[in-house]
Enzyme design. Structure first.
Site, PDB file in Angstrom:
ATOM      1  N   SER A   1      27.453  80.611  70.287  1.00 44.91           N
ATOM      2  CA  SER A   1      27.250  78.924  70.185  1.00 44.91           C
ATOM      3  C   SER A   1      26.074  78.485  70.600  1.00 44.91           C
ATOM      4  O   SER A   1      26.008  77.062  70.199  1.00 44.91           O
ATOM      5  CB  SER A   1      28.420  78.525  71.332  1.00 44.91           C
ATOM      6  OG  SER A   1      29.629  78.833  70.962  1.00 44.91           O
TER       7      SER A   1
ATOM      8  N   LYS B   1      25.704  69.439  76.501  1.00 48.81           N
ATOM      9  CA  LYS B   1      26.812  69.925  76.274  1.00 48.81           C
ATOM     10  C   LYS B   1      27.996  69.708  77.167  1.00 48.81           C
ATOM     11  O   LYS B   1      27.853  69.701  78.281  1.00 48.81           O
ATOM     12  CB  LYS B   1      27.006  71.444  75.606  1.00 48.81           C
ATOM     13  CG  LYS B   1      28.297  71.881  74.951  1.00 48.81           C
ATOM     14  CD  LYS B   1      27.863  73.566  74.581  1.00 48.81           C
ATOM     15  CE  LYS B   1      28.839  73.962  73.947  1.00 48.81           C
ATOM     16  NZ  LYS B   1      29.094  75.643  73.632  1.00 48.81           N
TER      17      LYS B   1
ATOM     18  N   SER C   1      30.174  76.825  68.899  1.00 48.37           N
ATOM     19  CA  SER C   1      30.824  75.818  69.613  1.00 48.37           C
ATOM     20  C   SER C   1      29.792  74.374  69.778  1.00 48.37           C
ATOM     21  O   SER C   1      30.121  73.446  70.015  1.00 48.37           O
ATOM     22  CB  SER C   1      31.619  76.100  70.605  1.00 48.37           C
ATOM     23  OG  SER C   1      30.717  76.598  71.919  1.00 48.37           O
TER      24      SER C   1
HETATM   25  N1  GLN Z   1      32.192  81.448  68.044  1.00 49.31           N
HETATM   26  C1  GLN Z   1      32.618  82.363  69.128  1.00 49.31           C
HETATM   27  C2  GLN Z   1      33.960  82.060  69.677  1.00 49.31           C
HETATM   28  O1  GLN Z   1      34.811  81.323  69.171  1.00 49.31           O
HETATM   29  C3  GLN Z   1      31.403  81.989  70.176  1.00 49.31           C
HETATM   30  C4  GLN Z   1      31.833  80.819  70.897  1.00 49.31           C
HETATM   31  C5  GLN Z   1      30.771  80.464  72.034  1.00 49.31           C
HETATM   32  O2  GLN Z   1      29.854  81.038  72.025  1.00 49.31           O
HETATM   33  N2  GLN Z   1      31.189  79.601  73.060  1.00 49.31           N
HETATM   34  O3  GLN Z   1      34.388  82.521  70.797  1.00 49.31           O
END
Ligand code: GLN
Length: 506
Positions: free
Chosen positions: A184, A85, A160
Site C-alpha cells: 500500500s 494516512k 490502500s
Molecule cells: N492491496 C493489499 C490488500 O488489499 C495491500 C494493502 C496494504 O498494504 N494495506 O490487502
C-alpha cells in the site's frame, strides 16, 4: 509571496523546501499556507484528504518560525508540512481508517511516529484518504469516496494509500506517511509517479497504527524524491518501547546513501517469477531500460529464481484476513465511533450486530469472514497453518537470493493505473495488483518503489528494489542512483510530464 513563487515552491522537493526555510527565503507559515491553498484549489477534484488541519498546521508553522528566529537548533525538516494516512492516530484530530465505523472518533493520543513529527516541528496538513482499514489497491473501498489519480482523474491512485500518493503527486504536500501491509505504499507510488518506501518490519513503530495485520503492517515515507524518503525515514525510525516488535538497531544513514549515487559493483537480482505473463509490455520495457541504466553505471545484473513467490499471494490472503478478523473485533459499537441501536431488542449483541453491519463495507466483511473461517477449528491446519509454512518458504527464497545479490528488482505493479470502477467488483483481479509487493511483507524485508518512466496510455510505471532485513540503506543507494540516471535521460522529474491538473494554472 507572489502566485508564481507559490507555484514554484510547492513543486520542489522537501529537502529544497527545508533549505529555503534555513536560508530565510520563506517562512514555514508561508510554505504551509501555500500547500493549504493548493489543497483548496485541487482537492475537491482529487479527494486525497479526508480531513484538513488548517488551524493546527498554521500554528505549528508559526511556532517553528519563532523558534528559528530565536536561533534555536531545529530538526532538518522543521517547518516542512506533511500529510498523514488516516490509519495513523492523531490526538485531537479525526481518524477514520476510511471506515464509517470510526466516523466521529477523535483519538486521545498520538501514534509514536506522529509524536516524532510534532517534536521535529513538521506542520501536519491533514489526514489522507485510503481503502477502508487499508484493504484494497485502489482507494475505492473508502467509505468517503475514492481518491482520483492526478495524472488522469478517471483512474485510480493505487491503494490502500492512494490519498497520500495523490497528495504528494499533486503538490498538495511535499511529504506524506503511508502504511504497507501488502504493497500500500509501493503500488500507489508506482501508479502516481512518486516514491514510496516500506521499511524493514520493526524499523518504524506500529504504536498508534490502526492494525490490519500486525505481523505485516509497516509505516513508511511517501515522497517525490528518494532523498526525501530517506530524510523522512530517518525521522520516523527508531526503537519504541510501546511496540514489542520494534527494532533496537541504530537508525541507518539513509540520506547519505541516497546522495551517494554510486552503484559500481552492486549486484542486482532480477526476480524471474515477477516478469512476463500478467505484466504489461510497456511496464516491463521501462523496467528493462532501468536495469540497462544501472548496468551502464557499473552495477551487475543477475537473474535470480524465487520459486515460492508464486504462492505468496495465496498465503497473504489467508494470513492477512486471519489477523484482520481478530484486530477488527474491537469495533463493536461500544468503544469507538459509530453505534447503531436497533429499535427491537437493543441488547449488547444486537447493538454490535447492527453497528458492524452498518459500519463495515463489503471488502472488510469479506475479509473478516475469510479470516474467521481460516482460523476456525478443523480448518486451521489446512489454511492458516499451511499459509505460515509458505511464509517460511518465501523467507528462505529471499535468504538464498541474497546470498547471490545485494538487492532484488521487479516492476512494482503489473500495470499502470486502471480506470475507476474497472476492478471494483472483481476481488481476485484487485488482489493481483500486489503480486510483486507482497513477498517483502511476508518476509519482513524492506522495499522501495521509484518511477521507471511512462508506460501504457502515457501513465507512470514503477520499479521496485528489495533488500535484506535491516539493509534499508541499500534501497536508498540504488534508488538515488537510478533516479538521477533516469531524470538525466528525461530532462527532469517524471512528475513534470504530468498533464493539466498538476501543472496547470489551477
Ligand atoms: N492491496 C493489499 C490488500 O488489499 C495491500 C494493502 C496494504 O498494504 N494495506 O490487502
Amino acid at each position: 509571496m507572489t502566485d508564481a513563487t507559490q507555484h514554484d515552491i510547492i513543486r520542489t522537493s522537501a529537502a529544497a523546501q527545508a533549505a529555503a526555510l534555513v536560508a530565510g527565503e520563506i517562512s514555514s507559515e508561508e510554505l504551509t499556507r501555500a500547500h493549504l491553498d493548493r489543497i483548496t484549489a485541487v482537492d475537491d477534484d482529487l479527494n486525497a484528504f479526508l480531513h484538513v488541519n488548517t488551524e493546527e498546521a498554521l500554528s505549528t508553522a508559526r511556532e517553528v518560525d519563532s523558534r528559528r528566529a530565536a536561533g534555536e537548533e531545529l530538526h532538518g525538516l522543521a517547518g516542512v508540512p506533511i500529510a498523514v494516512k488516516d490509519v495513523v492516530v492523531t490526538q485531537g484530530q479525526p481518524t477514520t481508517a476510511g471506515s464509517r465505523i470510526l466516523e466521529g472518533w477523535i483519538p486521545p493520543y498520538d501514534a509514536t511516529l506522529v509524536s516524532a513529527l510534532r517534536t521535529a516541528g513538521l506542520p501536519i496538513l491533514g489526514k489522507t484518504n485510503m481503502d477502508e482499514f487499508a484493504m484494497g489497491s485502489s482507494t475505492e473501498t473508502s467509505a468517503y469516496g475514492p481518491t482520483r489519480n492526478p495524472w488522469d482523474r478517471d483512474r485510480i491512485p493505487g491503494g490502500s494509500g492512494g490519498g497520500s500518493a495523490a497528495a504528494v503527486g499533486a503538490y498538495e504536500a511535499p511529504l506524506a506517511i503511508g502504511t504497507d501491509t501488502g504493497g500500500s505504499i509501493r503500488q500507489p507510488g508506482a501508479v502516481t509517479g512518486t516514491v514510496g518506501v516500506k521499511p524493514t518490519y520493526g524499523s518504524v513503530s506500529r504504536y498508534g497504527l490502526i492494525a490490519m495485520a500486525s505481523s505485516l503492517d509497516q509505516a513508511g515515507p511517501v515522497t517525490r524524491t528518494v532523498e526525501d524518503s530517506a530524510l523522512l525515514h530517518e525521522l520516523i525510525a527508531g526503537h519504541d518501547p510501546h511496540d514489542s516488535t520494534s527494532l533496537t538497531d541504530p537508525v541507518g544513514a539513509f540520506a547519505a546513501a541516497a546522495r551517494s549515487k554510486d552503484v559500481k559493483g552492486l549486484r542486482v537480482g532480477v526476480i524471474e517469477e515477477l516478469e512476463g505473463e500478467g505484466f504489461a509490455p510497456e511496464v516491463q520495457a521501462r523496467f528493462t531500460e532501468s536495469l540497462e541504466q544501472l548496468e551502464r553505471a557499473g552495477a551487475e545484473i543477475v537473474r535470480v529464481k524465487c520459486p515460492n513467490f508464486r504462492y505468496a499471494l495465496g498465503a497473504y490472503y489467508l494470513i492477512m484476513p486471519s489477523e484482520a478478523s481478530s484486530n477488527l473485533a474491537k469495533f463493536d459499537g461500544m468503544r469507538f465511533g459509530l453505534r447503531v441501536v436497533p429499535e427491537d431488542h437493543p441488547t449488547a449483541e444486537n447493538v454490535m450486530k447492527a453497528t458492524r453491519g452498518a459500519g463495515f463495507g463489503d471488502e472488510v466483511k469479506r475479509r473478516i469472514l475469510l479470516g474467521t473461517y481460516a482460523l476456525s477449528a478443523g480448518y486451521f491446519d489446512a489454511y492458516y497453518g499451511s499459509a505460515q509454512k509458505v511464509r517460511t518458504l518465501v523467507q528462505r527464497d529471499f535468504a538464498a537470493a541474497f546470498e547471490q545479490v545485494d538487492v532484488l528488482a521487479s516492476p512494482t505493479s503489473p500495470t499502470v493505473a486502471f480506470r475507476l470502477g474497472e476492478k471494483v467488483d472483481d476481488p481476485m483481479a484487485m488482489y493481483m495488483n500486489d503480486i510483486a509487493t507482497i513477498p517483502a511483507n511476508l518476509a519482513g524485508t524492506p522495499g522501495i518503489s521509484i518511477p521507471s518512466g511512462l508506460a501504457e496510455d502515457g501513465l507512470p510505471a514503477g520499479i521496485q528494489f528489495l533488500a535484506p532485513a535491516r539493509a534499508d540503506e541499500r534501497l536508498y543507494r540504488v534508488g538515488g542512483a537510478l533516479e538521477a540516471l533516469l531524470e538525466d535521460s528525461w530532462g527532469g522529474p517524471l512528475l513534470a510530464k504530468a498533464p493539466e491538473l498538476m501543472n496547470g494554472a489551477k
